[in-house]
Design a protein around this motif. Structure first.
Motif, mmCIF file in Angstrom:
data_model
loop_
_atom_site.group_PDB
_atom_site.id
_atom_site.type_symbol
_atom_site.label_atom_id
_atom_site.label_comp_id
_atom_site.label_asym_id
_atom_site.label_seq_id
_atom_site.Cartn_x
_atom_site.Cartn_y
_atom_site.Cartn_z
ATOM 1 N N MET A 1 0.848 -1.203 0.000
ATOM 2 C CA MET A 1 0.000 0.000 0.000
ATOM 3 C C MET A 1 0.886 1.256 0.000
ATOM 4 O O MET A 1 1.800 1.355 0.807
ATOM 5 C CB MET A 1 -0.868 -0.021 1.263
ATOM 6 C CG MET A 1 -1.923 1.043 1.254
ATOM 7 S SD MET A 1 -2.993 0.950 2.729
ATOM 8 C CE MET A 1 -2.007 1.724 3.976
ATOM 9 N N THR A 2 0.607 2.173 -0.935
ATOM 10 C CA THR A 2 1.360 3.440 -0.897
ATOM 11 C C THR A 2 0.554 4.480 -0.128
ATOM 12 O O THR A 2 -0.647 4.633 -0.349
ATOM 13 C CB THR A 2 1.642 3.975 -2.322
ATOM 14 O OG1 THR A 2 0.420 4.013 -3.010
ATOM 15 C CG2 THR A 2 2.666 3.153 -3.047
ATOM 16 N N VAL A 3 1.198 5.094 0.775
ATOM 17 C CA VAL A 3 0.527 6.107 1.597
ATOM 18 C C VAL A 3 1.099 7.475 1.232
ATOM 19 O O VAL A 3 2.313 7.661 1.246
ATOM 20 C CB VAL A 3 0.771 5.831 3.097
ATOM 21 C CG1 VAL A 3 0.047 6.846 3.961
ATOM 22 C CG2 VAL A 3 0.356 4.420 3.442
ATOM 23 N N SER A 4 0.215 8.412 0.862
ATOM 24 C CA SER A 4 0.719 9.757 0.523
ATOM 25 C C SER A 4 0.989 10.514 1.813
ATOM 26 O O SER A 4 0.275 10.344 2.798
ATOM 27 C CB SER A 4 -0.312 10.558 -0.265
ATOM 28 O OG SER A 4 -0.950 9.756 -1.174
#
Ligand SMILES: Cc1ncc(COP(=O)(O)O)c(C=O)c1O
Length: 402
Positions: A1-4
């Motif tokens: 998961m990419t988290v900004s």
């Protein structure tokens, strides 16, 4: 998961910077590729801090000056600085008029925070130190630039621009006498005219005197010394230049006690206090042996003379000989025409790649004014020795003549 990452606050879009750092990065990159670089872009100094100052700071550290100190600075330093500035400016000052800061630069933002309400207009020099524009806009003010014109012996304040920019909403005048980047210095008559202007428009004034002590002949004069001005002026003082202490980070705001107290309260909130033990080094600088600062000015003067002489021999370049600061702001419009460069960046890049000579241009010192033509670059000689000045400017001359 990419988290900004969380979104950055809106106000940051109004924060400017010193684009001159990008010139340093480019010059370093060019050097790292094996090229010789002649660093005229640096506003920093390559000279050592006088030994007695270094020793006093070490002594203070060994003596246990490693804890917090008062937010306004240690009392002996505030006393010594008020005596020093009081004597040089002809003002009756005491420690209540001095607040020590981590450099001269923080005085700009704190002065604006203390005196400017959002929507207020602020007059500031452009070309000038780029942090004025940044701090005015960051804190919600309206930045109103004024410039300089070429006079007979040096740059002079453009009063027409000043009068054109002032309005009933103007609250503050930022005034940098002994100016970066032009080397401009106000005559007594010019100072009187500026004082009359500030009084007529009821302005608070920031007198940026970062280069007060870097002078080769004559005497520095302050706007704050004129009748009616001390009450409305804060002087930006710095230890950076006179004592070659740029990286130590120590300066001061000198002015009315009521404003000084507000700035001290900002210190409580920002950094608690300036670095404790180095304040003892600065105290030694002010009260101890003065041969160190004299030697710094002597070396800078030799460099100035070499730069002015050699720049004067380059076709298409004309240059004043300022009696203070460590900057030259030559007019290079002839050189640009000769070499066929239409923009500052083309000239700067070509000079770096074809001669190794690195300098900033007018664009690094605030937004260009309407109708302004590309004509000026800044040569700083605080970070380059005379032999390298001779070598670099020799190459620039051959390139200009080719
Ligand atoms: C005009 C001017 N004001 C203020 C400063 C701030 O100097 P410092 O923060 O090193 O004391 C500088 C530094 O170059 C300057 O050129």
């Amino acid at each position: 998961m990419t988290v900004s990452p969380p979104p950055i606050a809106e106000r940051i879009s109004r924060l400017g910077t010193e684009t001159a750092f990008a010139v340093s990065a480019e010059a370093n990159e060019w050097k790292s590729q094996g090229h010789t670089v002649y660093p005229f872009h640096l506003g920093d100094m390559d000279l050592p801090t006088p030994e007695n100052i270094v020793e006093a700071a070490f002594r203070a550290l060994r003596d246990g000056k490693n804890g917090y100190c008062p937010p306004a600075g240690i009392l002996p330093l505030r006393e010594a600085l008020s005596a020093d500035v009081g004597a040089s400016h002809g003002l009756a000052l005491g420690p209540q008029n001095v607040v020590i800061e981590p450099g001269g630069k923080p005085v700009i933002g704190k002065f604006i925070l203390a005196l400017m309400n959002p929507g207020d207009e602020v007059l500031y020099p452009s070309p000038g130190y780029p942090i004025y524009e940044s701090q005015i806009e960051f804190h919600g003010g309206v930045a109103r630039p004024y410039g300089y014109v070429e006079g007979a012996e040096n740059f002079e304040l453009d009063f027409e621009a000043l009068e054109a920019q002032v309005s009933p909403r103007t609250r503050i005048l930022i005034f940098n006498n002994l100016q970066n980047p032009t080397g401009a210095e106000s005559s007594p008559a010019e100072l009187e005219r500026v004082a009359e202007f500030a009084l007529r428009h009821d302005l608070a004034v920031l007198c940026d005197e970062a280069y007060w002590n870097i002078r080769y002949s004559g005497q520095s004069r302050s706007l704050a010394s004129l009748p009616g001005m001390a009450e409305r002026s804060v002087i930006l003082y710095t230890f950076s230049k006179k004592f070659a202490m740029t990286g130590w980070r120590l300066g001061a705001a000198v002015g009315p006690a009521a404003i000084v107290d507000v700035i001290a309260k900002l210190n409580v909130n920002d950094e608690s206090c300036s670095n404790h033990f180095i304040q003892y080094g600065a105290l030694e600088g002010l009260t101890g042996d003065q041969s160190g600062p004299r030697e710094i000015v002597r070396i800078l003067r030799e460099r100035r003379d070499a730069c002015v002489e050699l720049l004067g021999q380059i076709p298409g370049i004309s240059c004043f000989t300022p009696a203070a600061t460590f900057y030259l702001f030559p007019n290079v419009s002839g050189l640009m025409a000769r070499k066929g460069y239409a923009s500052y960046d083309e000239l700067r890049r070509a000079a770096l790649e074809e001669t190794g000579v690195s300098f900033c241009t007018r664009l690094h010192f605030g937004r260009a004014l309407p109708g302004e033509k590309d004509a000026y670059v800044r040569f700083a000689y605080s970070g380059i020795t005379v032999p390298l000045i001779e070598e670099g400017l020799g190459k620039l001359k051959a390139w200009a003549e080719a």
